[in-house]
Design a protein around this motif. Structure first.
Motif, PDB file in Angstrom:
ATOM      1  N   THR A   1       1.849  -4.909   7.991  1.00 53.69           N
ATOM      2  CA  THR A   1       3.085  -4.033   8.048  1.00 53.69           C
ATOM      3  C   THR A   1       3.317  -3.170   8.780  1.00 53.69           C
ATOM      4  O   THR A   1       1.977  -1.776   9.414  1.00 53.69           O
ATOM      5  CB  THR A   1       3.093  -3.242   6.650  1.00 53.69           C
TER       6      THR A   1
ATOM      7  N   VAL B   1       6.853  -7.233   8.524  1.00 51.43           N
ATOM      8  CA  VAL B   1       6.233  -7.523   7.804  1.00 51.43           C
ATOM      9  C   VAL B   1       5.425  -8.349   7.879  1.00 51.43           C
ATOM     10  O   VAL B   1       6.192  -9.778   7.469  1.00 51.43           O
ATOM     11  CB  VAL B   1       6.332  -7.198   6.358  1.00 51.43           C
TER      12      VAL B   1
ATOM     13  N   TRP C   1       0.954  -3.158   3.127  1.00 55.21           N
ATOM     14  CA  TRP C   1       2.560  -3.244   1.922  1.00 55.21           C
ATOM     15  C   TRP C   1       2.163  -3.965   0.278  1.00 55.21           C
ATOM     16  O   TRP C   1       2.193  -3.483  -0.550  1.00 55.21           O
ATOM     17  CB  TRP C   1       3.538  -3.654   2.259  1.00 55.21           C
TER      18      TRP C   1
END
Length: 415
Positions: A72, A107, A408
């Motif tokens: 990310t 992401v 993440w």
């Protein structure tokens, strides 16, 4: 995770409210302003190339590149510009401006990658004065610009090929003001036009990478942005004003003028680039951009001396890393970037083309953990010419960008 997402959303909302860009170029009087560079500091340091993509940096110019992300990635960039304007009589003026250039996040999600953020498209910021044969003085000022909020996605078709799409909401406001002072007349006349702008648009991207030897990798990319209509809601006020010694305007009488809302076609754009390099060591590439601007027209009818033709951009650039995993030398882990660009903007004034070029140099500084880095870029460039009664603009830009990496999504294991 939820806290991170909330912080990012709030940051983007704050930037959207702030991102109305400023510039100091007199050429922003034409069309919908001067086109802003729509990429990161890393891209800008390599002449603006959109060819290169890796797993730890965002490439805002090609949505297919999001599929290559391994972490990310948050990125933000800002610039400070100093300029000098000159004419054929060697008369000069100078100034400076600062701007927030972008805020975005990418992401990774397996074969997919997603991104969203806000980026300026154009900027308006000019102040022009003229005096006619009768001594009447006209002052033209403008500010504002057009920005976009984007949502992008990329997917790996196979090990070498990726495709992507970004959907943009374009918005902004442009304010144009004209004040006419006539000798012997008590009051000045002011015309103030405000234009609110909005539209949707999309871009399609492709990237291809392949190792051709144990050390050499080739890159190719293409991005297509179809033409789209920019809608506007316009208001105009005509007023008699008194201007004091401090330049403040006092309204004597004002009236609203009905003005027709207008739509303009933003030109289609196509870019293609290719390059070669050794992973984590060096890269060199080139890119060509075609802009179909021959039928473009601005909002204001007072730009009668401006015509448009198709534009082109030529870019060369690359980077070098002495030793990316050096344990003893910080300078060996730095990324050294350089590039050159030449642009035929498509704008013609009094039948003379307004071209632009820039030379850039930048460094990437490793910071923190997980390959995060700070990036600094220096660029010198020129726009326009002093021939045929026109002006030349020289500018020097200093840009600073931050790129932070994080994980993440982690698999949780229980013993």
């Amino acid at each position: 995770m939820i806290k991170k997402i909330l912080v990012i959303i709030l940051a983007h909302v704050a930037v959207v409210s702030y991102a109305q860009e400023g510039t100091s170029s007199p050429y922003s009087f034409y069309g919908i302003g001067v086109a802003k560079f729509k990429g990161t500091i890393e891209n800008r340091s390599m002449g603006g190339l959109s060819v290169f993509a890796d797993s730890i940096h965002l490439n805002l110019q090609n949505p297919a590149s999001y599929s290559k992300l391994g972490l990310t990635t948050y990125t933000v960039g800002a610039s400070f510009s100093n300029y000098e304007i000159s004419n054929a009589n060697n008369e000069t003026s100078s100034g400076d401006s600062a701007s927030l250039d972008y805020l975005a996040i990418g992401v990774p999600a397996g074969k997919f990658g997603f991104g969203f953020g806000v980026v300026p498209i154009t900027a308006v910021g000019y102040e022009i004065r003229s005096i006619d044969e009768d001594g009447a003085e006209s002052q033209f000022t403008g500010n504002g610009g057009v920005n976009k909020v984007f949502l992008a996605a990329g997917v790996k078709i196979n090990e070498n090929l990726s495709i992507g799409l970004d959907v943009n909401y374009n918005f902004g406001n442009i304010e144009n003001k004209t004040i006419v002072n006539v000798p012997g007349v008590q009051y000045s006349t002011r015309e103030l036009t405000s234009t609110d702008i909005s539209s949707f648009s999309a871009s399609f991207g492709v990237t291809y990478t392949r190792m051709i030897t144990e050390k050499l990798e080739i890159f190719a990319s293409a991005v297509s942005t179809p033409s789209f209509e920019l809608a506007s809601e316009r208001s105009r006020e005509l007023a008699s004003v008194i201007i004091n010694n401090a330049g403040q305007e006092g309204i004597v009488e004002a009236q609203q003028i009905n003005i027709e809302d207008k739509e303009i076609d933003i030109p289609a754009e196509f870019k293609f680039g290719a390059g070669i390099g050794q992973p984590r060591k060096w890269f060199a590439g080139a890119e060509y951009v075609y802009v179909d601007s021959k039928d473009f027209q601005g909002f204001e009818s007072g730009q009668s001396n401006a015509t448009y033709e198709s534009g082109s951009k030529y870019k060369l650039g690359g980077y070098y890393i002495p030793k990316y995993n050096s344990l003893t030398s910080y300078f060996s882990r730095m990324v050294y970037r350089a590039g050159f660009r030449y642009e035929e903007t498509g704008l013609n004034l009094s039948n003379q083309p307004i071209d632009e070029f820039g030379i850039s140099f930048g460094v990437g500084l490793p910071v923190g953990r997980l390959f995060s880095n700070a990036n600094i870029n220096f660029e010198y460039g020129q726009r326009g010419t002093t021939d045929f009664g026109l002006i030349k603009e020289e500018f020097f830009n200093i840009s600073i960008g931050l790129s932070f990496n994080d994980k993440w999504f982690r698999k949780i294991k229980f013993n």
